[in-house]
Design a protein around this motif. Sequence first.
Motif, PDB file in Angstrom:
ATOM      1  N   HIS A 291       0.750  -5.114   7.611  1.00 20.76           N
ATOM      2  CA  HIS A 291      -0.414  -5.334   8.494  1.00 20.76           C
ATOM      3  C   HIS A 291      -1.091  -6.654   8.154  1.00 20.76           C
ATOM      4  O   HIS A 291      -1.245  -6.995   6.988  1.00 20.76           O
ATOM      5  CB  HIS A 291      -1.378  -4.149   8.466  1.00 20.76           C
ATOM      6  CG  HIS A 291      -2.215  -3.994   7.227  1.00 20.76           C
ATOM      7  ND1 HIS A 291      -3.443  -4.587   7.072  1.00 20.76           N
ATOM      8  CD2 HIS A 291      -2.017  -3.289   6.088  1.00 20.76           C
ATOM      9  CE1 HIS A 291      -3.963  -4.252   5.898  1.00 20.76           C
ATOM     10  NE2 HIS A 291      -3.115  -3.467   5.274  1.00 20.76           N
ATOM     11  N   HIS A 294      -7.462  -7.330   8.256  1.00 19.71           N
ATOM     12  CA  HIS A 294      -8.192  -6.867   7.070  1.00 19.71           C
ATOM     13  C   HIS A 294      -9.631  -6.548   7.486  1.00 19.71           C
ATOM     14  O   HIS A 294      -9.872  -6.230   8.653  1.00 19.71           O
ATOM     15  CB  HIS A 294      -8.084  -7.903   5.940  1.00 19.71           C
ATOM     16  CG  HIS A 294      -8.555  -7.387   4.613  1.00 19.71           C
ATOM     17  ND1 HIS A 294      -8.103  -6.227   4.080  1.00 19.71           N
ATOM     18  CD2 HIS A 294      -9.478  -7.871   3.728  1.00 19.71           C
ATOM     19  CE1 HIS A 294      -8.711  -6.000   2.910  1.00 19.71           C
ATOM     20  NE2 HIS A 294      -9.552  -6.983   2.684  1.00 19.71           N
ATOM     21  N   ASP A 308      -4.193  -7.420   0.266  1.00 25.06           N
ATOM     22  CA  ASP A 308      -4.271  -6.382   1.312  1.00 25.06           C
ATOM     23  C   ASP A 308      -4.553  -7.008   2.663  1.00 25.06           C
ATOM     24  O   ASP A 308      -5.708  -7.255   2.982  1.00 25.06           O
ATOM     25  CB  ASP A 308      -5.382  -5.392   0.923  1.00 25.06           C
ATOM     26  CG  ASP A 308      -5.474  -4.217   1.870  1.00 25.06           C
ATOM     27  OD1 ASP A 308      -4.611  -4.071   2.738  1.00 25.06           O
ATOM     28  OD2 ASP A 308      -6.434  -3.435   1.731  1.00 25.06           O
ATOM     29  N   GLU A 345      -4.752  -1.740  11.085  1.00 23.70           N
ATOM     30  CA  GLU A 345      -4.409  -0.842   9.979  1.00 23.70           C
ATOM     31  C   GLU A 345      -5.665  -0.342   9.270  1.00 23.70           C
ATOM     32  O   GLU A 345      -5.845   0.854   9.049  1.00 23.70           O
ATOM     33  CB  GLU A 345      -3.505  -1.562   8.974  1.00 23.70           C
ATOM     34  CG  GLU A 345      -2.808  -0.619   7.984  1.00 23.70           C
ATOM     35  CD  GLU A 345      -3.603  -0.313   6.718  1.00 23.70           C
ATOM     36  OE1 GLU A 345      -3.192   0.562   5.956  1.00 23.70           O
ATOM     37  OE2 GLU A 345      -4.662  -0.938   6.487  1.00 23.70           O
ATOM     38  N   GLU A 346      -6.553  -1.276   8.963  1.00 29.29           N
ATOM     39  CA  GLU A 346      -7.753  -0.911   8.200  1.00 29.29           C
ATOM     40  C   GLU A 346      -8.680   0.003   9.007  1.00 29.29           C
ATOM     41  O   GLU A 346      -9.504   0.714   8.439  1.00 29.29           O
ATOM     42  CB  GLU A 346      -8.515  -2.169   7.761  1.00 29.29           C
ATOM     43  CG  GLU A 346      -7.689  -3.167   6.952  1.00 29.29           C
ATOM     44  CD  GLU A 346      -7.440  -2.728   5.508  1.00 29.29           C
ATOM     45  OE1 GLU A 346      -7.709  -1.565   5.166  1.00 29.29           O
ATOM     46  OE2 GLU A 346      -6.955  -3.575   4.735  1.00 29.29           O
ATOM     47  N   TYR A 457      -9.686  -4.411  -4.790  1.00 29.11           N
ATOM     48  CA  TYR A 457      -9.252  -3.696  -3.588  1.00 29.11           C
ATOM     49  C   TYR A 457     -10.426  -3.477  -2.631  1.00 29.11           C
ATOM     50  O   TYR A 457     -11.461  -2.950  -3.027  1.00 29.11           O
ATOM     51  CB  TYR A 457      -8.628  -2.355  -4.005  1.00 29.11           C
ATOM     52  CG  TYR A 457      -8.295  -1.436  -2.863  1.00 29.11           C
ATOM     53  CD1 TYR A 457      -7.234  -1.724  -2.003  1.00 29.11           C
ATOM     54  CD2 TYR A 457      -9.042  -0.297  -2.620  1.00 29.11           C
ATOM     55  CE1 TYR A 457      -6.931  -0.884  -0.953  1.00 29.11           C
ATOM     56  CE2 TYR A 457      -8.741   0.554  -1.574  1.00 29.11           C
ATOM     57  CZ  TYR A 457      -7.692   0.245  -0.740  1.00 29.11           C
ATOM     58  OH  TYR A 457      -7.407   1.083   0.314  1.00 29.11           O
ATOM     59  N   HIS A 458     -10.269  -3.942  -1.398  1.00 28.64           N
ATOM     60  CA  HIS A 458     -11.305  -3.840  -0.361  1.00 28.64           C
ATOM     61  C   HIS A 458     -12.627  -4.480  -0.783  1.00 28.64           C
ATOM     62  O   HIS A 458     -13.706  -3.968  -0.476  1.00 28.64           O
ATOM     63  CB  HIS A 458     -11.509  -2.379   0.065  1.00 28.64           C
ATOM     64  CG  HIS A 458     -10.474  -1.947   1.069  1.00 28.64           C
ATOM     65  ND1 HIS A 458     -10.671  -0.955   1.982  1.00 28.64           N
ATOM     66  CD2 HIS A 458      -9.225  -2.408   1.297  1.00 28.64           C
ATOM     67  CE1 HIS A 458      -9.578  -0.817   2.739  1.00 28.64           C
ATOM     68  NE2 HIS A 458      -8.694  -1.676   2.320  1.00 28.64           N
TER      69      HIS A 458
HETATM   70 ZN   LIG Z   1      -6.659  -2.066   3.096  1.00 27.83          ZN
END
Ligand SMILES: [Zn+2]
Length: 505
Positions: A291, A294, A308, A345-346, A457-458
Amino acid sequence: MKKIFFVLSCFISVFVIAQKNNDATKYASVITQQDLKKQLTIIASAEMEGRETATEGQKKAAAYIEQQFKQIGLKPGNGNSYQQTYNVYQDELKSASLKLYNTSFAFDKHFTVSLFNITEGNFQINEIAYVGFGIQDSTRNDYKNIDVKGKWVMFLESNPSNENKIPKRNSSFLKIRTATLKEAAGIIIVSENFDKLNHSIPSTKGFMYVKKPANNNRTTPILSVSYQAASSILTKMINSYEDLKNIATGNYATNIYLTIDKETNTLQSSNVIGLLEGSEKKDEYIILTAHYDHLGKRGNEIYYGADDDGSGTVTIIEMAKAFSLAKKKGKAPKRNIIFMTVSGEEKGLWGSDYYTQHPIYPLNKTSVNLNIDMIGRIDPSYKGDSLNYVFAIGEDKLSSDLIPISDSINQHFKIEIDRKYNDPKDPNRFYYRSDHFNFAKNGVPVIFYFNGVHKDYHRPTDTVDKINFDVMERRARFIFTTAWVMANRNNMLKRDMPLNMPSSR
Ligand SMILES: [Zn+2]
């Protein structure tokens, strides 16, 4: 004798596999950390603004990936287009008024409308079911003797003081869910710090969603109000939010008139798809995905999403480059290869859901989906060789061919293929959390490649400078080789195993 024979046969089988994968190894080496870095520096740049679905940043990223696919020599994957677009909806609150008898509450000063799901309409409210903290679980029941079906429910945002340590269990989200399951007509949350909140709402735009609700009035309206407004509604004389905690639960007669107006905006997002045609099995495919969307921006802060899933996105591009070069040198894959970077995706796996609902290439002729979501970093809690591992998820489902293929390729690579997340008891449930799941749901065998999570992450700190390109290159080459073998083997992967989906999902 036996031992010697065993060693010899091992040697022979490794030799045969090495021979067979000679070309794969050669073209895998086309994927380099320098190129991955070059690409990722663009994809995860400030210019792409965090690539949030249906925003300018996402569109810039899509245009860039399309241009790369074109330059590499991939054919447009969707007829004449490299993009498969789908609609995204976003509600915008236009106006809202809340009147108690003839007194109006000031919007933003004493009430707001939740942007979680904006429900428009005119609501005449004659009774409020006040349920205190609004908790119903094994430890307490604030709904005792109160039937809220078809009524407006009011509850406090906070939790009983002895339960503050476990706020998650009784978060507003859970409380809303409880009230919704009880078929409340509407929800009024008494916000603990309403007077301290920023009273100039920066946006009246709601959360994006993909499917228009069939009947807009069926979603439950949610308001947030000040304690002063709550006390007026309940006709109680109180001086503070704390006082509300002592008010009896039950039904309260009232006379509220609420109106909410909204506008639904239709936006667009897209998957970017390129096709490399195979030489023999013209009606069979493998699909490689990652993907490219984001989290976008929060205020001025950019969520770069380098790992990511910038890492997966650029790996797709570089794998396309390597396969295309091989084809130019007369080593086209037997099957067609679809390279697809998806968006949404997110937000909830929207792009891959749209593709699998509207497949451009038949899913029953799509041998496998290899999905990459985060392969550029190292999970600091990883116990083994942290410079040489990848989590592989989903290999134990749908096809008994998956694990033997991975293992045979790995005789050459010697990566630690960590399969611990296949454990159905793993609380992370990663198997359900990236785009391969939409393929698996539709019967396509999948492998999901993943590096695990880390502290960025995120977060806005998921940036290019933290990527370990050395490790990423090794993983990318391993995935490329797997794709090579799967695109070139004589038969499609057999589908001989169950998906084993828990019934709750
Ligand atoms: Zn993600």
